[in-house]
Design a protein around this motif. Structure first.
Motif, mmCIF file in Angstrom:
data_model
loop_
_atom_site.group_PDB
_atom_site.id
_atom_site.type_symbol
_atom_site.label_atom_id
_atom_site.label_comp_id
_atom_site.label_asym_id
_atom_site.label_seq_id
_atom_site.Cartn_x
_atom_site.Cartn_y
_atom_site.Cartn_z
ATOM 1 N N ARG A 219 3.173 0.618 -8.593
ATOM 2 C CA ARG A 219 4.590 0.316 -8.413
ATOM 3 C C ARG A 219 4.898 -1.137 -8.756
ATOM 4 O O ARG A 219 5.896 -1.443 -9.411
ATOM 5 N N HIS A 220 4.015 -2.039 -8.337
ATOM 6 C CA HIS A 220 4.219 -3.444 -8.665
ATOM 7 C C HIS A 220 4.146 -3.680 -10.173
ATOM 8 O O HIS A 220 4.917 -4.486 -10.722
ATOM 9 N N ALA A 221 3.217 -2.974 -10.815
ATOM 10 C CA ALA A 221 3.125 -3.099 -12.274
ATOM 11 C C ALA A 221 4.394 -2.576 -12.937
ATOM 12 O O ALA A 221 4.892 -3.165 -13.917
ATOM 13 N N ALA A 222 4.929 -1.473 -12.415
ATOM 14 C CA ALA A 222 6.168 -0.940 -12.966
ATOM 15 C C ALA A 222 7.332 -1.909 -12.732
ATOM 16 O O ALA A 222 8.200 -2.083 -13.601
ATOM 17 N N GLU A 223 7.338 -2.516 -11.550
ATOM 18 C CA GLU A 223 8.383 -3.497 -11.270
ATOM 19 C C GLU A 223 8.283 -4.673 -12.243
ATOM 20 O O GLU A 223 9.299 -5.121 -12.808
ATOM 21 N N ALA A 224 7.077 -5.205 -12.430
ATOM 22 C CA ALA A 224 6.907 -6.312 -13.373
ATOM 23 C C ALA A 224 7.302 -5.896 -14.775
ATOM 24 O O ALA A 224 7.897 -6.671 -15.543
#
Length: 805
Positions: free
Chosen positions: A593-598
């Motif tokens: 999810r953090h990678a998608a956010e970034a």
């Protein structure tokens, strides 16, 4: 001829002496021997000569006793008269006695005849009792020899020689039988080695059939035992040995062709090898070869048998080069090995001396090391998890079969635990492909649900916990896309696949649970994580897809505790057990999810850059008189794009949407500032500044409208604080222009020196375009002193008052 005549004369002399000295009742056999010979005429001449000699002797004796004879005759004449009277009386008495005893005599004769017959019958029965078993046993011996059933023939020969013949007596047929017994034993001994070779060849050819039958029996027995108890039964003792013999008999029997011609060349011999007489139930009678009989037990046979079996073992243990390609190759390999050692175990328990326990154990240790090495090598080539799972089940069945015959197989189960790591890696590769296919085929859109049946279908695949969604009327949409239930189902399928491998390995529930959890963690942290990263980093992934990925990973993260419960239910191990491995799904989905956010931030900025590339400012544009300037077309399109994009962000967590919005505004502000500070821009007219100011005001209007909820006050406007300085040059009062310029610089005092340098250069460029060279020099020379003073006063909380003063 001289010697023959002398012997004949001596024989005739002996016969004459026997005739002279033997009772007349027993003279028959003596005379019989005369007529059996060839010189009975010569014997008659000798007999006549002997009679004449006796006549002369009688004559001499009579002459010597003549006077006494005369006297005797005289006396006899005297008594003749009386004898005549006595004769008449005797005749008369005899007549009366004969008449009186005729009936008694008749009865006595009949009684005597019956007793003679009875005695003859008893004697005949007694003789037949001893002779008939000899004849019957000899007849059986001949039949067994014709049928090449040598071991039963040896048993019959032994009984005939040691028991039956001594009881029968000295008969001619008994002597003939006794003379033939050594010849028969030598014949069997001579054929023993040939039959041993044939037997070795036979079991070599049929070892796979024997092994296949033994494995099927073990599999059947295990399936029967599993319905009663979960503990595997070990086939040991008398029953197991009988099953081994039955397996061998069935396998050897199966080698006969059904066509009636050209069947197994050793079928007849093998029938004798494995023959059991109807009255012989003991296992020891089920011998494999006549050479093991005590009467012909020699080291030659033992050494030859062991040497040949070692050679066969090396051939059996050598796997085919393409064994790893199909399960059938492994099955043939195991069948041959099982058949080989079933034969050895059967020989060990049904013979004496042919093999011993130490020999079999040494052979098994050698075989076990080669088997494990071969399996490690060939299984490493396999990349099909189904084949590895079938191979594991086949190895377990192979190990259980040999364990039933007393062979230690713990090393095989240790190797299966090593293969579990390889199986896990193969599963990870397969699920990597599956996950990528799921991600590629997903439309990254919420799932529309129009009926209760469809809603139950998806909720049965994925544990959705949303009471508010359940209350909504149909049609409605699930928050996640097809990717979520498919991934969740695939996670469960992976767990099932891991569980299948752990079956029948004699592991505890805790060990199985730990193995499954560790494998699942690898699937989550390595395979699924990489697949998610792949889906996020794809070139054609848009912002809507990234938003849906964040929503999907959020729901998958919430479902991790359901996976924990699922594993606990299938392994019967509570999730709160001490030292229990925890699933890392939460961290995996968080990272994704953090990678998608970034990626959202990066993609959003990249999209903004595409719009900014359309910016075409005329830096030397003249000031338009009257009216207001229109916002640049590229900026209008950019703001429209941002509004539509941020409307999609409503389903995202609040912080993600706010961060994306703030990042976008800052990126716009920074990009516009870079346009102003571009080294290639030597001069900027007031008209260009007016256009920039108009665009900045549009950006601030967009920020003030609150495209994303959750910002406090004018927080979003701070992103355009640097660009506000452009508006200073639209003021009339130059002193105010200077004051605001200084204050604007100090509002961003905390920025880096690079930013301050750019701001200073911006001031120089702006003042240069206004023609205020003196003010420009003043700003450049006095800025440092003014900055220090302002900073000091601000620390004393008097900065605002001083500036206003």
């Amino acid at each position: 001829n001289m010697m023959a005549s002398v012997e004949t004369a001596a024989e005739h002399e002996r016969i004459l002496r026997e005739i002279e000295s033997t009772d007349t009742n027993c003279i028959g056999p003596t005379l019989r021997s005369v007529y059996d010979g060839q010189e009975h005429g010569l014997f008659m001449e000798k007999l006549d000569a002997r009679i004449r000699n006796h006549d002369r002797e009688i004559e001499k004796m009579c002459n010597h006793h003549f006077q006494g004879f005369v006297d005797s005759i005289t006396e006899l004449l005297k008594v003749r008269g009386e004898a005549q009277k006595l004769k008449s009386q005797v005749i008369d008495t005899n007549r009366r006695l004969q008449d009186d005893g005729k009936d008694l005599t008749s009865s006595m004769e009949e009684l005597q005849q019956c007793r003679v017959q009875q005695r003859n019958i008893a004697t005949t029965i007694d003789k037949l009792t001893h002779c008939l078993p000899v004849l019957e046993m000899y007849s059986r011996l001949q039949e067994q020899m014709r049928a090449k059933r040598y071991y039963p023939a040896l048993r019959t020969l032994e009984q005939l020689e040691q028991t039956c013949l001594p009881r029968a007596g000295q008969y001619r047929f008994c002597s003939i039988m006794a003379e033939n017994i050594p010849k028969l034993r030598i014949q069997i001994r001579d054929t023993a080695m040939t039959q041993l070779r044939d037997f070795l060849e036979s079991i070599r050819k049929h070892s796979d059939k024997i092994g296949e039958t033994a494995i099927k029996q073990a599999q059947l027995q295990r399936s029967l035992d599993s319905s009663v108890s979960t503990q595997p039964r070990v086939l040991m003792g008398r029953r197991g040995r009988k099953e081994a013999a039955a397996a061998m008999a069935a396998a050897l029997g199966a080698g006969t062709d059904s066509g009636g011609q050209g069947g197994s060349p050793l079928s007849e011999q093998d029938s004798g090898i494995l023959d059991v007489e109807d009255e012989e139930e003991d296992d020891d009678v089920r011998k494999l070869h006549p050479s093991i009989h005590p009467s012909i037990r020699f080291d030659l046979y033992f050494n030859y048998y062991r040497k040949q079996r070692r050679k066969q073992a090396r051939l059996v243990l050598q796997p085919h080069s393409n064994m790893h390609e199909t399960l059938e190759g492994y099955r043939r390999y195991f069948n041959q090995i099982v058949g080989f050692f079933v034969v050895e175990d059967h020989v060990l328990h049904t013979t004496q001396g042919l093999v011993n326990r130490a020999y079999v154990e040494e052979l098994w240790e050698l075989a076990l090391s080669k088997i494990i090495a071969a399996l490690r090598t060939h299984s490493s080539y396999c990349d099909n998890p189904d084949l590895v799972l079938d191979l594991k089940n086949l190895i377990v069945l192979f190990a259980d079969t040999l364990q039933g015959y007393g062979f230690p197989v713990s090393q095989l189960f240790d190797m299966l635990l090593e293969m579990r790591e390889q199986y896990g890696e193969i599963l990870l590769k397969r699920w990597n492909i599956t996950f990528r296919q799921v991600l590629d085929q997903d439309n990254y859109s919420p799932i529309p649900v129009s009926t209760e049946q469809e809603f139950k279908h998806y909720t049965s695949q994925f544990p959705l916990q949303d009471p508010e969604l359940e209350k909504l009327p149909f049609p409605k949409k699930l928050p996640f896309s097809e990717f979520v239930p498919k991934v969740y189902c695939q996670l469960k399928e992976f767990i099932y696949a891991c569980l299948k491998y752990s079956e029948d390995l004699h592991l505890s529930s805790t060990e199985v649970d730990d193995m499954i959890r560790k494998s699942t963690n690898l699937l989550l942290t390595r395979t699924l994580s990489h697949c998610l990263q792949y889906a996020i980093k794809k070139k054609n992934v848009g912002l809507a897809e990234l938003v849906q990925v964040i929503i999907n990973t959020t729901h998958l993260e919430q479902s991790c505790h359901f996976l924990e419960e699922f594993i606990s239910n299938i392994t019967n191990v509570p999730p709160d057990t001490a030292n229990a491995t925890k699933l890392y799904g939460t961290s995996t989905f968080k990272d994704a999810r953090h990678a998608a956010e970034a990626e959202i931030y990066t993609s959003l900025n990249a999209k903004i850059d595409q719009f900014l590339q359309l910016a075409d400012y005329d830096w030397m544009a003249a000031v338009q008189g009257g009216g207001t300037l229109d916002t640049s077309d590229y900026l209008i399109d950019l703001i429209a794009f941002l509004k539509s994009t941020f409307s999609v962000f409503t389903n995202l967590p609040g912080k993600v949407a706010q961060t994306a919005c703030m990042s976008a505004c800052k990126h716009i502000s920074t990009s516009l500032m870079q346009l102003l500070l571009d080294p290639e821009v030597r001069q900027i007219s007031m008209g260009a500044l007016h256009q920039i100011h108009t665009d900045v005001k549009e950006c601030e209007s967009f920020a003030r409208a609150g495209p994303v909820a959750g910002f406090q006050g004018d927080t979003l406007l701070l992103a355009f604080s640097d660009l506000r300085q452009v508006g200073l040059f639209q003021e009339v009062d130059p002193s105010l222009r200077w004051e605001r310029l200084v204050l604007g610089s100090w509002e961003k005092r905390s920025r880096t020196s690079r930013r301050r340098d750019r701001t200073g250069r911006l001031r120089c460029v702006l003042l240069e375009n206004t023609g205020c060279w003196a003010v420009c020099v003043c700003v450049c020379v006095c800025a440092r002193a003014v900055f220090r003073l302002f900073f000091f006063l601000r620390k004393k909380r008097l900065a605002g008052k001083c500036v206003r003063a």
